[in-house]
Design an enzyme around this catalytic site. Structure first.
Site, PDB file in Angstrom:
ATOM      1  N   ASN A 168       0.804  -1.217   0.000  1.00  0.00           N
ATOM      2  CA  ASN A 168       0.000   0.000   0.000  1.00  0.00           C
ATOM      3  C   ASN A 168       0.843   1.277   0.000  1.00  0.00           C
ATOM      4  O   ASN A 168       0.443   2.305  -0.533  1.00  0.00           O
ATOM      5  CB  ASN A 168      -0.929   0.010   1.224  1.00  0.00           C
ATOM      6  CG  ASN A 168      -0.277  -0.513   2.473  1.00  0.00           C
ATOM      7  OD1 ASN A 168       0.179  -1.655   2.510  1.00  0.00           O
ATOM      8  ND2 ASN A 168      -0.194   0.311   3.497  1.00  0.00           N
ATOM      9  N   GLN A 196      -4.754  -3.686  -2.490  1.00  0.00           N
ATOM     10  CA  GLN A 196      -4.238  -2.579  -3.304  1.00  0.00           C
ATOM     11  C   GLN A 196      -4.097  -2.929  -4.777  1.00  0.00           C
ATOM     12  O   GLN A 196      -3.985  -2.025  -5.604  1.00  0.00           O
ATOM     13  CB  GLN A 196      -2.881  -2.113  -2.761  1.00  0.00           C
ATOM     14  CG  GLN A 196      -2.969  -1.380  -1.438  1.00  0.00           C
ATOM     15  CD  GLN A 196      -3.700  -0.049  -1.537  1.00  0.00           C
ATOM     16  OE1 GLN A 196      -3.929   0.488  -2.612  1.00  0.00           O
ATOM     17  NE2 GLN A 196      -4.068   0.494  -0.381  1.00  0.00           N
ATOM     18  N   HIS A 218     -13.376  -0.186  -1.070  1.00  0.00           N
ATOM     19  CA  HIS A 218     -13.134   1.265  -1.164  1.00  0.00           C
ATOM     20  C   HIS A 218     -11.784   1.612  -1.794  1.00  0.00           C
ATOM     21  O   HIS A 218     -11.444   2.785  -1.927  1.00  0.00           O
ATOM     22  CB  HIS A 218     -13.276   1.933   0.210  1.00  0.00           C
ATOM     23  CG  HIS A 218     -12.205   1.606   1.204  1.00  0.00           C
ATOM     24  ND1 HIS A 218     -11.261   2.523   1.593  1.00  0.00           N
ATOM     25  CD2 HIS A 218     -11.940   0.478   1.893  1.00  0.00           C
ATOM     26  CE1 HIS A 218     -10.471   1.971   2.495  1.00  0.00           C
ATOM     27  NE2 HIS A 218     -10.854   0.733   2.695  1.00  0.00           N
ATOM     28  N   THR A 254     -26.828 -11.694   8.221  1.00  0.00           N
ATOM     29  CA  THR A 254     -27.571 -11.344   7.007  1.00  0.00           C
ATOM     30  C   THR A 254     -26.703 -10.467   6.119  1.00  0.00           C
ATOM     31  O   THR A 254     -26.160  -9.453   6.573  1.00  0.00           O
ATOM     32  CB  THR A 254     -28.876 -10.607   7.387  1.00  0.00           C
ATOM     33  OG1 THR A 254     -29.630 -11.464   8.244  1.00  0.00           O
ATOM     34  CG2 THR A 254     -29.688 -10.250   6.152  1.00  0.00           C
ATOM     35  N   CYS A 339       5.888  12.847  12.924  1.00  0.00           N
ATOM     36  CA  CYS A 339       6.770  13.618  13.802  1.00  0.00           C
ATOM     37  C   CYS A 339       6.124  13.770  15.169  1.00  0.00           C
ATOM     38  O   CYS A 339       4.991  14.231  15.260  1.00  0.00           O
ATOM     39  CB  CYS A 339       6.998  14.984  13.162  1.00  0.00           C
ATOM     40  SG  CYS A 339       8.582  15.635  13.587  1.00  0.00           S
TER      41      CYS A 339
HETATM   42  C1  LIG Z   1      -2.907  -3.639   1.701  1.00  0.00           C
HETATM   43  C2  LIG Z   1      -4.143  -3.410   2.518  1.00  0.00           C
HETATM   44  N1  LIG Z   1      -4.695  -4.431   3.159  1.00  0.00           N
HETATM   45  C3  LIG Z   1      -5.794  -4.282   3.903  1.00  0.00           C
HETATM   46  C4  LIG Z   1      -6.396  -3.053   4.052  1.00  0.00           C
HETATM   47  C5  LIG Z   1      -7.591  -2.918   4.941  1.00  0.00           C
HETATM   48  O1  LIG Z   1      -8.766  -2.761   4.188  1.00  0.00           O
HETATM   49  P1  LIG Z   1     -10.079  -2.138   4.863  1.00  0.00           P
HETATM   50  O2  LIG Z   1      -9.800  -0.706   5.068  1.00  0.00           O
HETATM   51  O3  LIG Z   1     -11.167  -2.375   3.849  1.00  0.00           O
HETATM   52  O4  LIG Z   1     -10.324  -2.879   6.115  1.00  0.00           O
HETATM   53  C6  LIG Z   1      -5.854  -1.947   3.409  1.00  0.00           C
HETATM   54  C7  LIG Z   1      -6.448  -0.610   3.576  1.00  0.00           C
HETATM   55  O5  LIG Z   1      -5.864   0.320   4.004  1.00  0.00           O
HETATM   56  C8  LIG Z   1      -4.684  -2.121   2.615  1.00  0.00           C
HETATM   57  O6  LIG Z   1      -4.093  -1.103   2.001  1.00  0.00           O
END
Ligand SMILES: Cc1ncc(COP(=O)(O)O)c(C=O)c1O
Length: 410
Positions: A168, A196, A218, A254, A339
């Site tokens: 990420n 990602q 998302h 559900t 920081c």
């Molecule tokens: C590499 C990675 N794994 C897992 C997640 C977690 O996903 P979520 O925010 O849908 O729980 C993120 C999100 O920041 C991510 O970048």
């Protein structure tokens, strides 16, 4: 409001519309208008419980199963191998805990990497408290694991290997196909966190050769709060949430048909990787412009080739990334440094990559997406030039590293 605009509240309480350059798509994407349209009937009329036998329930069930097929279509798997979850974190938890609880009589060893998302690392730490032995593989200066390190780490007790598809923070893509061959040879299951990579590069589970794969809506133009775990048929998995027989007994509760439909629609859109070609072009233009402007005063973090097409993590040595971002008005991006009381923390990812503190403390992650325009990139390069020219006050004292932080751009 248009894409890229956001509302803020002025002193008099009135909403102000601000224009922001959004370069934080790895943190979260806007919801695609096509996804919004697909969700509308679920909000307005298709309200039944998908487990009910009457027509309202059947309509919901049909929408849910179409969505499941759409997710499967993106991943190249069967629909019954898709388990809807609340997001990437839950998918990772279900994969790791689910396999550990199902196979703990066979073995207790898990192999992962030092640069995984906290949703994997903290789950592993939890499992260690329950008796798991976890190996955290190191990475090289570009954030890649060495498959030979994996070969050496595997024991007769290894039940699961969990290596993220793409990081990420720096966007480095891991050699999952090669890791898969090693996992198969040793009879270990392979999970990859593809939160990602989905929608940015190919994430076909058979090309990758994985048994489990996590995705997060998302990160590819669906809403927050929905994701999925791909579970290859026959993979032993204890559910995290026990209850009725939803999701074929793998996750009780559900189902949110609304969010599943959103994920399904986003998955169909994500099958077309062509927009990523354009995004890659913008990303490379961005780096060229920064390099021309700042020469040796800017450094690229992550792999030059094996990297997500939208991700540009750069460092301005001897500056603090958070300070630069604070002065970069109207630009949304993330930093790999924090920081506190005059001390700079490097993110665990940059630390694991062996990035020097004086370099890594100046790291900023820019992540681009479908709505990024070249004018925005050029404007950010100009603003960075102003901020850095203004900036002897931005120069930090030699940093002292704080150990044990789990901060990182998500
Ligand atoms: C590499 C990675 N794994 C897992 C997640 C977690 O996903 P979520 O925010 O849908 O729980 C993120 C999100 O920041 C991510 O970048």
């Amino acid at each position: 409001m248009e894409q890229g605009e956001f509302a803020d509240t002025g002193r008099d309480g009135r909403a102000l519309i601000m224009r922001e350059i959004y370069l934080d798509y790895n943190a979260s994407t806007p919801i695609d208008p096509v996804v919004v349209d697909a969700m509308r009937p679920l909000l307005e009329s298709t309200f039944g419980n998908p487990s009910s036998d009457h027509s309202a329930g059947t309509a919901a069930k049909t929408a849910l199963e179409i969505a499941r097929r759409e997710v499967a279509g993106l991943l190249g798997c069967a629909a019954d191998e898709v388990v809807f979850t609340s997001g990437g974190s839950e998918a990772n938890n279900l994969a790791l805990k689910g396999v550990f609880f199902a196979l703990k009589d066979k073995g207790n060893h898990i192999v992962t990497s030092a640069i995984e998302h906290p949703a994997t690392i903290t789950t592993c730490k939890f499992l260690e408290r329950l008796g798991a032995k976890v190996t955290y593989l190191p990475v090289d200066h570009h954030g890649r694991i060495d498959p030979d390190d994996l070969r050496r780490a595997i024991t007769l007790k290894t039940i699961l290997i969990s290596i993220m598809h793409a990081n990420n923070e720096v966007g480095t893509i891991e050699p999952i196909e090669e890791i898969s061959q090693i996992a198969r040879k040793h009879g270990a299951l392979l999970h990859t966190d593809a939160a990602q990579s989905v929608g940015k590069i190919v994430t076909d589970v058979n090309i990758l050769g994985v048994d489990l794969l996590s995705m997060a809506g998302h990160k590819f133009y669906a809403p927050k709060g929905v994701g999925a775990l791909y579970v290859r048929r026959g993979t032993p998995l204890e559910p995290l949430i026990h209850g009725a027989d939803h999701e074929s007994g793998r996750r009780a509760g559900t189902e949110s048909v609304l969010l599943a439909v959103a994920l399904g629609t986003a998955s169909t859109l994500a099958r077309d990787l062509l927009p990523m070609k354009h995004v890659r072009g913008l990303r490379d233009h961005f780096w060229q412009a920064l390099h021309t402007r700042f020469t040796h005063r800017v450094v690229l973090n992550g792999h030059s080739e094996y990297r997500l097409p939208n991700t540009l993590n750069v460092a301005f040595p001897n500056h603090v990334g958070a300070d630069i971002l604070a002065r970069l008005d109207g630009v949304a991006a993330s930093t790999g440094s924090a920081c506190h009381s005059g001390r700079v923390e490097l993110s665990p990812v940059l630390k694991a990559m062996g990035i020097r503190p004086d370099v890594g403390m100046g790291a900023i992650r820019f992540s681009l997406g479908r709505y990024t325009a070249i004018e925005e990139i050029d404007a950010v390069v100009d603003r960075l030039t102003d901020v850095l020219a203004a900036g002897s006050s931005l120069n930090a004292k030699p940093p002292s590293l704080v150990e044990g932080t789990d901060r990182c751009p998500l």
